[in-house]
Design an enzyme around this catalytic site. Structure first.
Site, short mmCIF file in Angstrom:
data_model
loop_
_atom_site.label_atom_id
_atom_site.label_comp_id
_atom_site.label_asym_id
_atom_site.label_seq_id
_atom_site.Cartn_x
_atom_site.Cartn_y
_atom_site.Cartn_z
CE1 TYR A 103 70.42 23.11 -103.04
CE2 TYR A 103 70.06 25.49 -102.98
CZ TYR A 103 70.88 24.38 -102.78
OH TYR A 103 72.16 24.57 -102.33
CG ASN B 6 53.25 23.95 -108.97
OD1 ASN B 6 54.45 23.85 -108.73
ND2 ASN B 6 52.71 25.07 -109.41
CB SER C 18 55.98 24.96 -111.47
OG SER C 18 56.31 25.49 -110.19
CB SER D 172 65.30 36.55 -100.11
OG SER D 172 66.46 36.97 -100.76
CB ALA D 173 69.92 38.33 -97.93
CB THR D 174 66.62 39.99 -102.22
OG1 THR D 174 66.68 40.94 -103.27
CG2 THR D 174 65.18 39.60 -101.98
CE1 TYR E 202 62.26 35.27 -105.07
CE2 TYR E 202 64.21 36.63 -104.71
CZ TYR E 202 63.44 35.53 -104.40
OH TYR E 202 63.85 34.68 -103.41
CE LYS F 3 61.02 35.01 -101.61
NZ LYS F 3 60.25 33.80 -101.32
N GLY G 264 71.94 45.72 -110.94
CA GLY G 264 71.15 45.37 -109.75
C GLY G 264 71.96 44.68 -108.67
CG ASP G 265 74.81 41.42 -109.07
OD1 ASP G 265 73.65 41.00 -108.83
OD2 ASP G 265 75.66 40.74 -109.67
P1 NAD Z 1 62.86 25.89 -105.85
O1 NAD Z 1 62.33 26.49 -107.10
O2 NAD Z 1 63.83 24.79 -105.95
O3 NAD Z 1 61.64 25.41 -104.92
C1 NAD Z 1 60.38 26.00 -104.96
C2 NAD Z 1 59.35 24.88 -105.09
O4 NAD Z 1 58.04 25.45 -105.10
C3 NAD Z 1 59.50 24.10 -106.40
O5 NAD Z 1 59.51 22.72 -106.11
C4 NAD Z 1 58.26 24.48 -107.20
O6 NAD Z 1 57.81 23.42 -108.03
C5 NAD Z 1 57.27 24.82 -106.11
N1 NAD Z 1 56.23 25.79 -106.50
C6 NAD Z 1 56.39 27.00 -107.10
N2 NAD Z 1 55.20 27.60 -107.27
C7 NAD Z 1 54.25 26.77 -106.75
C8 NAD Z 1 52.85 26.83 -106.63
N3 NAD Z 1 52.15 27.87 -107.11
N4 NAD Z 1 52.19 25.81 -106.03
C9 NAD Z 1 52.89 24.73 -105.56
N5 NAD Z 1 54.22 24.61 -105.66
C10 NAD Z 1 54.90 25.62 -106.25
O7 NAD Z 1 63.48 27.10 -104.98
P2 NAD Z 1 64.36 27.07 -103.66
O8 NAD Z 1 65.72 27.56 -104.00
O9 NAD Z 1 64.19 25.79 -102.95
O10 NAD Z 1 63.66 28.26 -102.86
C11 NAD Z 1 62.59 28.01 -101.94
C12 NAD Z 1 62.11 29.33 -101.39
O11 NAD Z 1 63.22 30.03 -100.81
C13 NAD Z 1 61.54 30.27 -102.45
O12 NAD Z 1 60.42 30.94 -101.90
C14 NAD Z 1 62.67 31.24 -102.70
O13 NAD Z 1 62.20 32.50 -103.14
C15 NAD Z 1 63.31 31.33 -101.33
N6 NAD Z 1 64.72 31.75 -101.39
C16 NAD Z 1 65.61 31.05 -102.15
C17 NAD Z 1 66.95 31.47 -102.23
C18 NAD Z 1 67.93 30.73 -103.08
O14 NAD Z 1 69.00 31.30 -103.38
N7 NAD Z 1 67.68 29.49 -103.49
C19 NAD Z 1 67.37 32.61 -101.51
C20 NAD Z 1 66.43 33.29 -100.71
C21 NAD Z 1 65.11 32.84 -100.67
N1 UFG Z 2 78.11 36.02 -110.25
C1 UFG Z 2 79.06 36.00 -111.24
N2 UFG Z 2 78.83 35.22 -112.33
C2 UFG Z 2 77.71 34.45 -112.47
C3 UFG Z 2 76.74 34.48 -111.45
C4 UFG Z 2 76.98 35.29 -110.35
O1 UFG Z 2 80.09 36.68 -111.17
O2 UFG Z 2 77.56 33.77 -113.51
C5 UFG Z 2 78.37 36.84 -109.03
C6 UFG Z 2 77.33 37.91 -108.76
O3 UFG Z 2 77.64 39.11 -109.45
C7 UFG Z 2 77.41 38.04 -107.24
C8 UFG Z 2 77.76 36.62 -106.78
O4 UFG Z 2 78.30 35.97 -107.92
O5 UFG Z 2 78.47 38.89 -106.88
C9 UFG Z 2 76.54 35.82 -106.31
O6 UFG Z 2 75.53 35.85 -107.31
P1 UFG Z 2 74.24 34.92 -107.25
O7 UFG Z 2 73.43 35.19 -108.48
O8 UFG Z 2 74.64 33.51 -106.99
O9 UFG Z 2 73.50 35.41 -105.93
P2 UFG Z 2 72.90 36.85 -105.57
O10 UFG Z 2 73.50 37.24 -104.27
O11 UFG Z 2 73.00 37.80 -106.68
O12 UFG Z 2 71.35 36.51 -105.42
C10 UFG Z 2 70.90 35.50 -104.54
C11 UFG Z 2 69.60 34.90 -105.02
C12 UFG Z 2 68.50 35.93 -105.00
C13 UFG Z 2 68.41 36.55 -103.65
C14 UFG Z 2 69.76 37.08 -103.24
C15 UFG Z 2 69.75 37.61 -101.84
O13 UFG Z 2 69.73 34.45 -106.34
O14 UFG Z 2 67.29 35.29 -105.25
O15 UFG Z 2 70.73 36.05 -103.29
O16 UFG Z 2 69.31 36.59 -100.99
F1 UFG Z 2 67.52 37.55 -103.72
#
Ligand code: NAD
Ligand code: UFG
Length: 344
Positions: free
Chosen positions: A11, A32, A34, A124-126, A148, A152, A293-294
């Site tokens: 993404y 890959n 996945s 991540s902000a996590t 997870y 990070k 956990g939220d």
């Molecule tokens: P995504 O799953 O869409 O993209 C990750 C990509 O990595 C996928 O295309 C997957 O096929 C590939 N991948 C996973 N493991 C692999 C491996 N071992 N070797 C090669 N390829 C591999 O996720 P995203 O939302 O695009 O997130 C990208 C990065 O940003 C991640 O590290 C995620 O933890 C971080 N991140 C995402 C969010 C979010 O809300 N989307 C928030 C904070 C951080």
């Molecule tokens: N929420 C709902 N209903 C749903 C899904 C989410 O009410 O079906 C609420 C959650 O309780 C939260 C808000 O919507 O208040 C956002 O939730 P998300 O799951 O979309 O996002 P989070 O902030 O919980 O988590 C995201 C990523 C994590 C990352 C985190 C901090 O999913 O990977 O942001 O960066 F760790």
């Protein structure tokens, strides 16, 4: 300059590839598949009108990584590859520790051997955990409440330690807040597998009638309307932040960490109501218990990215909900429907 983009078919990676190409930076995607589809690459070629070279393989496979660095001229790495589902990480912690942490160790070791010592990492902000006050600032202590999140925290630390041990390294940790939205074209976007964990893809699946209603996790938080507050950022702004961070990373040695968010808090119900108003679609919802956990509120202090990277989010919440809906409508079955370069 050529950048290896691990996870470049995912993404955020796919939007970043587009932003890099638009800035005339060459890419090599490594994935890959996945959690993504090879069709993404065709769509990227169609959108950018450029070739998008890629290698299919796993960052857990060291000989494969060595071959990639031996066969390609690479100047820097943007490292997205990893697993990201919080709930799954609680059920299968070793899967997450292995893929995210071992994968990153492999990558750093192979990079060092190949003398490619520039990396931008997807954090991540996590990592701000449960107890820091908002807005979150980069210098605050980090912690995590699930495997997870720990990956990070650990990877940031590992990357900083590598930079501290060898002055030739230049590293940047980017802490994303809540990326939503999609490229304006609607040809690339977020594709959750199974039932979406995150709010925005759940809303778009309710809108398209794949799911009948949204469960809102709690309305008794200490927030203006009682629902959880997050810092939603358009994925295109986030992608552009990577270009700025990469340029800074190439210019300055050492380790840096930046928040990438808008600095604005938006509640669950704000997002639902904005989606309904902009797109003219009703989102039925029901208030249910809090999700374990939220946290109540999460938003960024964005001063550092603005001052040091000259980057700031530009797109509005209206842009985010419009572009998420456009992507969902054009791709009701994700990338499965097409093998050509567009979603039409
Ligand atoms: P995504 O799953 O869409 O993209 C990750 C990509 O990595 C996928 O295309 C997957 O096929 C590939 N991948 C996973 N493991 C692999 C491996 N071992 N070797 C090669 N390829 C591999 O996720 P995203 O939302 O695009 O997130 C990208 C990065 O940003 C991640 O590290 C995620 O933890 C971080 N991140 C995402 C969010 C979010 O809300 N989307 C928030 C904070 C951080
Ligand atoms: N929420 C709902 N209903 C749903 C899904 C989410 O009410 O079906 C609420 C959650 O309780 C939260 C808000 O919507 O208040 C956002 O939730 P998300 O799951 O979309 O996002 P989070 O902030 O919980 O988590 C995201 C990523 C994590 C990352 C985190 C901090 O999913 O990977 O942001 O960066 F760790």
């Amino acid at each position: 300059m050529r950048v290896l983009v691990t996870g470049g078919a995912g993404y955020i990676g796919s939007h970043t590839v587009l932003a890099l190409l638009a800035n005339d930076i060459d890419v090599l995607v490594l994935d890959n598949f996945s959690n993504s589809y090879p069709q993404v690459l065709k769509r990227l070629e169609h959108l950018s009108e450029k070739k998008v070279p890629y290698v299919e393989g796993d960052i857990l496979d060291v000989p494969f990584l060595e071959k990639v660095f031996a066969e390609h001229e690479i100047d820097a790495v943007i490292h997205f590859a990893g697993f990201k589902a919080v709930g799954e990480s609680v059920e299968k912690p070793l899967k997450y520790y292995n893929n995210n942490i071992t994968g990153t160790i492999n990558l750093l070791e192979v990079m060092a051997k190949a003398n490619v010592k520039n990396i931008v990492f997807s954090s991540s902000a996590t990592v701000y955990g449960m107890t820091n006050p908002v807005p979150f600032k980069e210098e605050m202590p980090t912690s995590a409440t699930n495997p997870y999140g720990y990956t990070k925290v650990v990877i940031e630390r590992m990357i900083n330690d590598v930079a501290a041990s060898d002055p030739e390294w230049t590293v940047t940790n980017l802490r994303y807040f809540n990326p939503i939205g999609a490229d304006k074209s609607g040809d690339i976007g977020e594709l959750p597998s199974g039932i979406p964990n995150n709010l925005m893809p759940y809303i778009t699946q309710v809108a398209i009638k794949k799911r009948d209603h949204l469960s809102v996790f709690g309305d008794d938080y200490d927030t203006p309307d009682g629902t959880g507050v997050r810092d939603y950022i358009h994925v295109v702004d986030l992608a552009n932040g990577h270009v700025q961070a990469l340029e800074k990373n190439m210019a300055e040695k050492g380790s840096k960490t930046y928040n990438l968010g808008t600095g604005k808090g938006v509640s669950v119900l704000d997002l639902v109501h904005t989606f309904e108003a902009v797109n003219g679609v009703k989102i039925p919802y029901e208030i249910v218990d809090r999700r374990p956990g939220d946290i109540a509120t999460c938003y960024a202090d964005v001063t550092k990215a603005k001052e040091e990277l000259g980057w700031e989010a530009e797109l509005s919440l209206e842009d985010m909900v419009r572009d998420s809906w456009n992507w969902q409508q054009k791709n009701p079955n994700g990338y499965e429907d097409s093998s050509d370069g567009s979603s039409n």
